[in-house]
Design a protein around this motif. Structure first.
Motif, PDB file in Angstrom:
ATOM      1  N   TYR A 175       0.821  -1.210   0.000  1.00 48.69           N
ATOM      2  CA  TYR A 175       0.000   0.000   0.000  1.00 48.69           C
ATOM      3  C   TYR A 175       0.857   1.262   0.000  1.00 48.69           C
ATOM      4  O   TYR A 175       0.381   2.350  -0.346  1.00 48.69           O
ATOM      5  N   ARG A 176       2.121   1.148   0.408  1.00 48.47           N
ATOM      6  CA  ARG A 176       2.957   2.345   0.487  1.00 48.47           C
ATOM      7  C   ARG A 176       3.165   2.978  -0.882  1.00 48.47           C
ATOM      8  O   ARG A 176       3.046   4.195  -1.032  1.00 48.47           O
ATOM      9  N   VAL A 177       3.509   2.166  -1.884  1.00 44.41           N
ATOM     10  CA  VAL A 177       3.664   2.737  -3.220  1.00 44.41           C
ATOM     11  C   VAL A 177       2.299   3.062  -3.811  1.00 44.41           C
ATOM     12  O   VAL A 177       2.151   4.036  -4.562  1.00 44.41           O
ATOM     13  N   GLU A 178       1.267   2.272  -3.460  1.00 48.49           N
ATOM     14  CA  GLU A 178      -0.082   2.591  -3.927  1.00 48.49           C
ATOM     15  C   GLU A 178      -0.549   3.920  -3.349  1.00 48.49           C
ATOM     16  O   GLU A 178      -1.271   4.681  -3.998  1.00 48.49           O
ATOM     17  N   GLY A 216      -1.831   7.233  -5.214  1.00 50.07           N
ATOM     18  CA  GLY A 216      -3.032   7.956  -4.805  1.00 50.07           C
ATOM     19  C   GLY A 216      -2.759   9.421  -4.554  1.00 50.07           C
ATOM     20  O   GLY A 216      -3.565  10.293  -4.907  1.00 50.07           O
ATOM     21  N   ARG A 217      -1.627   9.712  -3.930  1.00 52.56           N
ATOM     22  CA  ARG A 217      -1.253  11.113  -3.687  1.00 52.56           C
ATOM     23  C   ARG A 217      -1.014  11.839  -5.001  1.00 52.56           C
ATOM     24  O   ARG A 217      -1.350  13.012  -5.150  1.00 52.56           O
ATOM     25  N   LEU A 218      -0.409  11.138  -5.947  1.00 53.41           N
ATOM     26  CA  LEU A 218      -0.125  11.760  -7.242  1.00 53.41           C
ATOM     27  C   LEU A 218      -1.415  12.194  -7.926  1.00 53.41           C
ATOM     28  O   LEU A 218      -1.465  13.232  -8.589  1.00 53.41           O
ATOM     29  N   GLY A 225      -4.417  12.629  -6.239  1.00 55.84           N
ATOM     30  CA  GLY A 225      -5.296  13.380  -5.346  1.00 55.84           C
ATOM     31  C   GLY A 225      -4.622  14.632  -4.826  1.00 55.84           C
ATOM     32  O   GLY A 225      -3.560  15.027  -5.296  1.00 55.84           O
ATOM     33  N   ARG A 226      -5.251  15.269  -3.825  1.00 54.94           N
ATOM     34  CA  ARG A 226      -4.656  16.449  -3.239  1.00 54.94           C
ATOM     35  C   ARG A 226      -3.430  16.064  -2.426  1.00 54.94           C
ATOM     36  O   ARG A 226      -3.404  15.005  -1.807  1.00 54.94           O
ATOM     37  N   PRO A 227      -2.404  16.946  -2.425  1.00 56.31           N
ATOM     38  CA  PRO A 227      -2.357  18.251  -3.088  1.00 56.31           C
ATOM     39  C   PRO A 227      -1.752  18.237  -4.490  1.00 56.31           C
ATOM     40  O   PRO A 227      -1.669  19.278  -5.119  1.00 56.31           O
ATOM     41  N   LEU A 228      -1.301  17.091  -4.986  1.00 51.18           N
ATOM     42  CA  LEU A 228      -0.610  17.072  -6.279  1.00 51.18           C
ATOM     43  C   LEU A 228      -1.598  17.138  -7.438  1.00 51.18           C
ATOM     44  O   LEU A 228      -1.346  17.831  -8.420  1.00 51.18           O
ATOM     45  N   SER A 229      -2.687  16.406  -7.354  1.00 52.39           N
ATOM     46  CA  SER A 229      -3.814  16.541  -8.291  1.00 52.39           C
ATOM     47  C   SER A 229      -3.382  16.518  -9.750  1.00 52.39           C
ATOM     48  O   SER A 229      -3.639  17.449 -10.509  1.00 52.39           O
ATOM     49  N   VAL A 230      -2.728  15.423 -10.155  1.00 50.48           N
ATOM     50  CA  VAL A 230      -2.326  15.329 -11.550  1.00 50.48           C
ATOM     51  C   VAL A 230      -3.550  15.261 -12.467  1.00 50.48           C
ATOM     52  O   VAL A 230      -3.475  15.620 -13.650  1.00 50.48           O
ATOM     53  N   ALA A 245       7.551  16.719  -6.365  1.00 47.62           N
ATOM     54  CA  ALA A 245       6.719  17.162  -5.249  1.00 47.62           C
ATOM     55  C   ALA A 245       6.366  15.992  -4.336  1.00 47.62           C
ATOM     56  O   ALA A 245       6.317  16.134  -3.109  1.00 47.62           O
ATOM     57  N   LEU A 246       6.118  14.824  -4.925  1.00 46.65           N
ATOM     58  CA  LEU A 246       5.812  13.637  -4.127  1.00 46.65           C
ATOM     59  C   LEU A 246       7.005  13.255  -3.258  1.00 46.65           C
ATOM     60  O   LEU A 246       6.829  12.826  -2.107  1.00 46.65           O
TER      61      LEU A 246
END
Length: 573
Positions: free
Chosen positions: A440-443, A447-449, A451-456, A477-478
């Motif tokens: 789940y760590r890489v997943e 998800g961050r990529l 979702g917020r705040p990166l919001s690709v 940024a990630l």
């Protein structure tokens, strides 16, 4: 002539912290050193423009280029103090940021930058991890599809097969989740062939061998496993039903069901110290041979046959639910009334019942019996129709669960076969299961990529090179987010402490595992005020709260990154 007193304010918030963190990671210097910028570039250096844009993205959760210049215009003094260079809002114009994306889309310098950044992080933060996780994700949007572009139709993980997409391969260092390699490929590419080049990029970027690569079943292709073995590395991944067909799995489980093969119990320790049984399994060995290039590679592979107790219970719950629904629908076939179909023959009723069973996917688990009752009734004559005797059949469907067949089906649930070439003394069965369960760590990074705040997504670019550059920019940024989070958590673990005050409405709630998003949110509403009363100029910055000072301490930053914004005054007002 008297000059008027003027007061200006700037929202500082988390900008100094973000820029200081990126500077410590070496991002601006590496960008300036590795990427060749056109000689006409003027003003703020390329590296600091990227750092400023990244700070805007992380602070505002917005990667749109046309929003950066107004943001910078309202923070020129803050940005100037953080960069040590003269900053103009024009440095963050749309045209300048478009150049940034085109520059980052260049493959060779990007690979060199990632490798240099990885070495920097390993050295500065003593990241001694020997485990890398790889996963893929997709980003869908309303783009124009071209034959040679990255925007293509393909299998959508966003559940939007009607939209073209771009695919991202993310390789992250465990346990941080910090990306070490980011690949952007066309959205119609299959996942399986993407793992080999990703592993090669990690090898080049980290300069290490003997790493353990963890991935999902798409990394389990025999070619990928052979490539990892040939390079002196280790792999851990589940095998798909293609690689381990149902009949092979049953053969592996026959000794278990016959009580000839003992199972090892696998426990996971909760945060409160309680050990919970999560799985049982055993391991077997098999010799593998595959070609890598023109060379045949042979090795011994450990196959871990594991049953997840949680998945087995969940599968039983789902199956029991389907059985219950199927029984109800089958009994409804017996109902009489307005709008209800009446089945005249056994064949019709049986066909309807088999359709219900197929719909609920419970074939072979229900016993059905159709009772036929024949009776005669008298029908009165009417006009030219004489009185007559009619023979009729009443069909009654009886259904019952075949519990023996259900138990036979259930004992196969929850089993999965994992493959690894790591020796048992380096990666025991229990440790391998726990290692994969942390996928789940890489997943979470994927998800961050998205979702917020990166919001690709949604992605506000149309060109292929801009899309590639933007995804690479967001991968930097990630790195900033995951590293901030890791450093604070590591320090709290070392001190056996927790951090309170991060949760609005519950200031006493504390945690030893704060997220980077909450840490940055704690720096909201810090303002720099500049008062010009010629000939004097005074500066005031909102005093840092105890929580903000504590976070800076956990990150080994001095409050000076904020108070230095008032350097021209003898002291803050």
């Amino acid at each position: 002539m008297n000059e008027e007193l003027t007061v200006t304010t700037e929202r500082v918030d988390d900008t100094p912290l973000l820029m200081a963190q990126q500077e410590r990671m070496g991002i601006p210097d590496l960008l300036n050193e590795i990427f060749d910028i056109h000689g006409n570039w003027q003003g703020l250096s390329f590296g600091w423009v990227v750092v400023g844009w990244l700070s805007h993205i992380l602070s505002e959760a917005d990667h749109r280029m046309n929003h950066v210049r107004p943001w910078a215009e309202r923070r020129e003094r803050t940005l100037g103090a953080c960069t040590g260079e003269q900053v103009r809002a024009l440095d963050f114009s749309d045209d300048r940021l478009a150049i940034v994306l085109r520059t980052l889309s260049e493959d060779a310098p990007w690979a060199a930058f990632e490798a240099a950044l990885n070495q920097n992080l390993l050295r500065v933060y003593a990241l001694g991890s020997k485990q890398v996780r790889i996963d893929t994700t997709t980003c869908s949007g309303y783009w124009e599809v071209t034959s040679d572009g990255v925007f293509q139709f393909g299998y959508s993980k966003d559940k939007r097969p009607d939209l073209p997409q771009v695919k991202v391969v993310l390789s992250a260092l465990d346990p941080l989740g910090v990306p070490v390699a980011t690949d952007v490929v066309a959205g119609n590419r299959a996942d399986d062939p993407l793992y080999t080049p990703a592993i090669q990029r990690v090898r080049e970027g980290l300069g290490k061998r003997g790493l353990l690569y963890v991935g999902d079943s798409k990394m389990g292709a025999i070619e990928t496993r052979a490539f990892v073995q040939a390079g002196g590395d280790r792999y851990l991944c589940p095998l798909s039903r293609v690689q381990v067909p149902e009949e092979d799995l049953v053969a592996y489980l026959e000794p278990v069901w016959a009580e000839e093969q003992a199972l090892e119990e696998i426990y996971r320790e909760r945060l409160d110290g309680e050990r919970v049984l999560i799985a049982k399994g055993y391991e077997r060995q098999v010799e593998r041979t595959a070609e890598v290039g023109e060379r045949a590679v042979t090795w011994m592979e450990r196959q871990l046959v594991v049953r997840s107790l949680k998945q087995a219970r969940a599968a039983e719950t789902r199956l029991r639910k389907r059985l219950k629904e199927a029984e109800a629908d089958l009994r409804a076939l017996n109902e009489r009334g307005r709008g209800k179909r009446r089945y005249e023959t056994v064949a019709e009723l049986r066909q309807a019942a088999e359709g219900v069973i197929e719909t609920h996917r419970v074939e072979g688990l229900l016993e059905m019996d159709i009772h036929v009752t024949t009776h005669k009734r008298k029908v009165r004559g009417y006009r030219d129709r004489p009185t007559r005797i009619v023979t009729e059949q009443d069909l009654q469907l009886e259904v019952a669960v075949d519990e023996r067949a259900v138990q036979e089906r259930l004992r196969r649930k929850g089993w999965r076969v994992y493959a690894t070439n790591a020796p048992a003394d380096c990666l025991p069965l229990a440790q391998a299961v726990l290692a994969y369960r942390n996928q789940y760590r890489v997943e979470r990074g994927c998800g961050r990529l998205k979702g917020r705040p990166l919001s690709v997504t949604p992605m506000y670019v149309e060109r292929n090179d801009h899309a590639t550059g933007l995804i690479r920019l967001l991968s930097i940024a990630l790195r900033v987010l995951t590293l901030l989070e890791f450093l604070v958590r590591r320090r709290l673990t070392e001190e056996e402490a927790e951090l309170a005050g991060l949760y609005a409405g519950n200031p006493t709630r504390s945690t030893a595992r704060p997220t980077a998003e909450r840490l940055l949110e704690a720096f909201e509403h810090i303002t720099l005020t500049v008062i010009r009363d010629p000939p004097r100029t005074l500066h005031h910055i909102t005093p840092l709260s105890s929580l903000q000072q504590r976070i800076l301490d956990l990150l080994d930053f001095s409050p000076d990154i904020y108070t230095s914004l008032c350097a021209e005054s003898s002291k803050p007002i």
